[in-house]
Write a protein that holds these residues in place. Structure first.
Motif, PDB file in Angstrom:
ATOM      1  N   ALA A   7      54.755 -79.766 -76.853  1.00  0.00           N
ATOM      2  CA  ALA A   7      55.620 -80.849 -76.360  1.00  0.00           C
ATOM      3  C   ALA A   7      55.270 -82.166 -77.053  1.00  0.00           C
ATOM      4  CB  ALA A   7      55.475 -80.990 -74.843  1.00  0.00           C
ATOM      5  N   GLY A   8      53.978 -82.443 -77.181  1.00  0.00           N
ATOM      6  CA  GLY A   8      53.560 -83.671 -77.861  1.00  0.00           C
ATOM      7  C   GLY A   8      53.980 -83.688 -79.316  1.00  0.00           C
ATOM      8  N   ALA A   9      53.858 -82.540 -79.971  1.00  0.00           N
ATOM      9  CA  ALA A   9      54.264 -82.463 -81.381  1.00  0.00           C
ATOM     10  C   ALA A   9      55.766 -82.705 -81.528  1.00  0.00           C
ATOM     11  CB  ALA A   9      53.883 -81.109 -81.966  1.00  0.00           C
ATOM     12  N   ILE A  10      56.551 -82.162 -80.612  1.00  0.00           N
ATOM     13  CA  ILE A  10      58.012 -82.379 -80.668  1.00  0.00           C
ATOM     14  C   ILE A  10      58.330 -83.863 -80.546  1.00  0.00           C
ATOM     15  CG2 ILE A  10      60.181 -81.998 -79.422  1.00  0.00           C
ATOM     16  CD1 ILE A  10      59.079 -79.141 -78.794  1.00  0.00           C
ATOM     17  N   ILE A  11      57.664 -84.542 -79.647  1.00  0.00           N
ATOM     18  CA  ILE A  11      57.880 -85.986 -79.491  1.00  0.00           C
ATOM     19  C   ILE A  11      57.545 -86.714 -80.794  1.00  0.00           C
ATOM     20  CG2 ILE A  11      56.991 -88.059 -78.328  1.00  0.00           C
ATOM     21  CD1 ILE A  11      56.785 -86.214 -75.790  1.00  0.00           C
ATOM     22  N   HIS A  12      56.440 -86.322 -81.423  1.00  0.00           N
ATOM     23  CA  HIS A  12      56.047 -86.970 -82.676  1.00  0.00           C
ATOM     24  C   HIS A  12      56.979 -86.595 -83.824  1.00  0.00           C
ATOM     25  CE1 HIS A  12      52.575 -88.974 -81.094  1.00  0.00           C
ATOM     26  NE2 HIS A  12      52.185 -87.853 -80.524  1.00  0.00           N
ATOM     27  N   VAL A  13      57.510 -85.371 -83.820  1.00  0.00           N
ATOM     28  CA  VAL A  13      58.495 -84.984 -84.837  1.00  0.00           C
ATOM     29  C   VAL A  13      59.736 -85.865 -84.701  1.00  0.00           C
ATOM     30  CG1 VAL A  13      60.158 -83.168 -85.471  1.00  0.00           C
ATOM     31  CG2 VAL A  13      57.724 -82.620 -85.242  1.00  0.00           C
ATOM     32  N   ALA A  73      42.122 -68.401 -90.017  1.00  0.00           N
ATOM     33  CA  ALA A  73      42.543 -69.471 -89.111  1.00  0.00           C
ATOM     34  C   ALA A  73      43.820 -70.146 -89.610  1.00  0.00           C
ATOM     35  CB  ALA A  73      41.433 -70.505 -88.998  1.00  0.00           C
ATOM     36  N   ILE A  74      44.632 -70.602 -88.681  1.00  0.00           N
ATOM     37  CA  ILE A  74      45.848 -71.340 -89.021  1.00  0.00           C
ATOM     38  C   ILE A  74      45.449 -72.758 -89.400  1.00  0.00           C
ATOM     39  CG2 ILE A  74      47.971 -72.324 -88.068  1.00  0.00           C
ATOM     40  CD1 ILE A  74      48.138 -69.879 -86.257  1.00  0.00           C
ATOM     41  N   SER A  75      45.999 -73.250 -90.482  1.00  0.00           N
ATOM     42  CA  SER A  75      45.711 -74.624 -90.904  1.00  0.00           C
ATOM     43  C   SER A  75      46.711 -75.577 -90.268  1.00  0.00           C
ATOM     44  CB  SER A  75      45.796 -74.752 -92.422  1.00  0.00           C
ATOM     45  OG  SER A  75      45.695 -76.113 -92.796  1.00  0.00           O
ATOM     46  N   ILE A  76      46.180 -76.643 -89.664  1.00  0.00           N
ATOM     47  CA  ILE A  76      47.051 -77.670 -89.097  1.00  0.00           C
ATOM     48  C   ILE A  76      46.964 -78.955 -89.916  1.00  0.00           C
ATOM     49  CG2 ILE A  76      47.006 -76.683 -86.777  1.00  0.00           C
ATOM     50  CD1 ILE A  76      45.065 -78.969 -86.017  1.00  0.00           C
ATOM     51  N   GLU A  77      46.473 -78.843 -91.148  1.00  0.00           N
ATOM     52  CA  GLU A  77      46.344 -80.030 -92.002  1.00  0.00           C
ATOM     53  C   GLU A  77      47.681 -80.729 -92.209  1.00  0.00           C
ATOM     54  OE1 GLU A  77      44.379 -79.028 -95.649  1.00  0.00           O
ATOM     55  OE2 GLU A  77      42.611 -78.272 -94.604  1.00  0.00           O
ATOM     56  N   LYS A  78      48.739 -79.948 -92.395  1.00  0.00           N
ATOM     57  CA  LYS A  78      50.063 -80.531 -92.617  1.00  0.00           C
ATOM     58  C   LYS A  78      50.529 -81.294 -91.368  1.00  0.00           C
ATOM     59  CE  LYS A  78      54.569 -79.058 -94.386  1.00  0.00           C
ATOM     60  NZ  LYS A  78      55.330 -77.836 -94.769  1.00  0.00           N
ATOM     61  N   ALA A  79      50.309 -80.707 -90.192  1.00  0.00           N
ATOM     62  CA  ALA A  79      50.682 -81.385 -88.940  1.00  0.00           C
ATOM     63  C   ALA A  79      49.895 -82.683 -88.793  1.00  0.00           C
ATOM     64  CB  ALA A  79      50.435 -80.478 -87.743  1.00  0.00           C
ATOM     65  N   GLN A  80      48.618 -82.644 -89.110  1.00  0.00           N
ATOM     66  CA  GLN A  80      47.790 -83.846 -88.990  1.00  0.00           C
ATOM     67  C   GLN A  80      48.238 -84.927 -89.976  1.00  0.00           C
ATOM     68  OE1 GLN A  80      44.062 -81.606 -89.418  1.00  0.00           O
ATOM     69  NE2 GLN A  80      43.421 -82.540 -87.499  1.00  0.00           N
ATOM     70  N   ARG A  81      48.682 -84.512 -91.152  1.00  0.00           N
ATOM     71  CA  ARG A  81      49.133 -85.471 -92.160  1.00  0.00           C
ATOM     72  C   ARG A  81      50.507 -86.060 -91.811  1.00  0.00           C
ATOM     73  NH1 ARG A  81      49.283 -82.170 -96.015  1.00  0.00           N
ATOM     74  NH2 ARG A  81      51.508 -81.982 -96.313  1.00  0.00           N
ATOM     75  N   LEU A  82      51.436 -85.191 -91.391  1.00  0.00           N
ATOM     76  CA  LEU A  82      52.803 -85.636 -91.119  1.00  0.00           C
ATOM     77  C   LEU A  82      52.980 -86.255 -89.732  1.00  0.00           C
ATOM     78  CD1 LEU A  82      54.762 -82.651 -92.686  1.00  0.00           C
ATOM     79  CD2 LEU A  82      54.467 -84.946 -93.646  1.00  0.00           C
ATOM     80  N   LEU A  83      52.121 -85.869 -88.799  1.00  0.00           N
ATOM     81  CA  LEU A  83      52.202 -86.375 -87.425  1.00  0.00           C
ATOM     82  C   LEU A  83      50.851 -86.984 -87.054  1.00  0.00           C
ATOM     83  CD1 LEU A  83      53.849 -83.167 -85.888  1.00  0.00           C
ATOM     84  CD2 LEU A  83      55.028 -85.186 -86.778  1.00  0.00           C
ATOM     85  N   PRO A  84      50.509 -88.098 -87.674  1.00  0.00           N
ATOM     86  CA  PRO A  84      49.155 -88.645 -87.518  1.00  0.00           C
ATOM     87  C   PRO A  84      48.779 -89.016 -86.080  1.00  0.00           C
ATOM     88  CG  PRO A  84      50.578 -90.224 -88.629  1.00  0.00           C
ATOM     89  CD  PRO A  84      51.346 -88.942 -88.526  1.00  0.00           C
ATOM     90  N   GLU A  85      49.756 -89.261 -85.237  1.00  0.00           N
ATOM     91  CA  GLU A  85      49.458 -89.624 -83.847  1.00  0.00           C
ATOM     92  C   GLU A  85      49.289 -88.393 -82.953  1.00  0.00           C
ATOM     93  OE1 GLU A  85      48.871 -92.804 -82.947  1.00  0.00           O
ATOM     94  OE2 GLU A  85      49.095 -93.183 -85.096  1.00  0.00           O
ATOM     95  N   TRP A  86      49.679 -87.212 -83.437  1.00  0.00           N
ATOM     96  CA  TRP A  86      49.553 -85.976 -82.655  1.00  0.00           C
ATOM     97  C   TRP A  86      48.105 -85.506 -82.676  1.00  0.00           C
ATOM     98  CZ3 TRP A  86      48.407 -80.875 -84.361  1.00  0.00           C
ATOM     99  CH2 TRP A  86      48.536 -79.898 -83.370  1.00  0.00           C
ATOM    100  N   LYS A  87      47.561 -85.256 -81.507  1.00  0.00           N
ATOM    101  CA  LYS A  87      46.179 -84.791 -81.386  1.00  0.00           C
ATOM    102  C   LYS A  87      46.154 -83.540 -80.516  1.00  0.00           C
ATOM    103  CE  LYS A  87      44.606 -88.499 -83.451  1.00  0.00           C
ATOM    104  NZ  LYS A  87      45.073 -88.505 -84.792  1.00  0.00           N
ATOM    105  N   PRO A  88      45.742 -82.394 -81.069  1.00  0.00           N
ATOM    106  CA  PRO A  88      45.685 -81.175 -80.261  1.00  0.00           C
ATOM    107  C   PRO A  88      44.568 -81.250 -79.211  1.00  0.00           C
ATOM    108  CG  PRO A  88      44.800 -80.763 -82.446  1.00  0.00           C
ATOM    109  CD  PRO A  88      45.335 -82.163 -82.452  1.00  0.00           C
ATOM    110  N   THR A  89      44.810 -80.616 -78.101  1.00  0.00           N
ATOM    111  CA  THR A  89      43.842 -80.544 -77.009  1.00  0.00           C
ATOM    112  C   THR A  89      42.711 -79.603 -77.398  1.00  0.00           C
ATOM    113  OG1 THR A  89      45.683 -80.819 -75.470  1.00  0.00           O
ATOM    114  CG2 THR A  89      43.616 -79.988 -74.547  1.00  0.00           C
ATOM    115  N   PRO A  90      41.467 -79.972 -77.121  1.00  0.00           N
ATOM    116  CA  PRO A  90      40.367 -79.025 -77.372  1.00  0.00           C
ATOM    117  C   PRO A  90      40.608 -77.719 -76.604  1.00  0.00           C
ATOM    118  CG  PRO A  90      39.500 -81.211 -76.933  1.00  0.00           C
ATOM    119  CD  PRO A  90      40.977 -81.254 -76.626  1.00  0.00           C
ATOM    120  N   VAL A  91      40.262 -76.600 -77.216  1.00  0.00           N
ATOM    121  CA  VAL A  91      40.546 -75.288 -76.625  1.00  0.00           C
ATOM    122  C   VAL A  91      39.967 -75.172 -75.220  1.00  0.00           C
ATOM    123  CG1 VAL A  91      40.203 -72.797 -76.848  1.00  0.00           C
ATOM    124  CG2 VAL A  91      40.753 -74.146 -78.858  1.00  0.00           C
TER     125      VAL A  91
END
Length: 119
Positions: A7-13, A73-91
């Motif tokens: 949901a957070g990623a969608i908002i940032h997209v 492992a899945i890389s989220i580098e692209k998400a971190q670069r394109l959506l700099p304000e998006w922060k995933p929750t610790p597992v």
């Protein structure tokens, strides 16, 4: 991936739409727990609510190493670069919240048990 992170990623997209629409972006946590670590996290949280819960026994020969993929492992580098304000929750935090939510809503799920078998 934790639903709140999606949901957070969608908002940032939507906020970054001119830079990201039409692109494929992987979402995941920063951590890459093994299947055994992931199951152990859930078991630990479930035992907080029910200390009588049986111990977990995992067969190491059947461990796929990664929770959702068998290729690494899945890389989220692209998400971190394109959506700099998006922060995933610790597992561990996502697991704890998921277990708390499921215990809070357990009576709801109980009311609907067997519903799909009748269809």
């Amino acid at each position: 991936v934790f639903s709140k992170d999606v949901a957070g990623a969608i908002i940032h997209v939507l906020a970054e739409k001119d830079n990201v629409l039409g692109m494929h972006i992987n979402l995941s946590s920063l951590e890459t727990p093994t299947w055994a670590e992931f199951v152990t996290m859930f078991h630990r949280e479930l035992r907080r609510a029910d200390p009588s819960l049986a111990r977990v026994r995992l067969d190491a020969r059947r461990d796929s190493e990664f929770v959702s993929v068998d290729f690494g492992a899945i890389s989220i580098e692209k998400a971190q670069r394109l959506l700099p304000e998006w922060k995933p929750t610790p597992v561990a935090a996502a697991v704890a919240e998921t277990v708390r939510w499921s215990h809070t809503h357990a009576s709801h799920w109980g009311k609907h048990a067997g519903m799909h078998e009748e269809l």
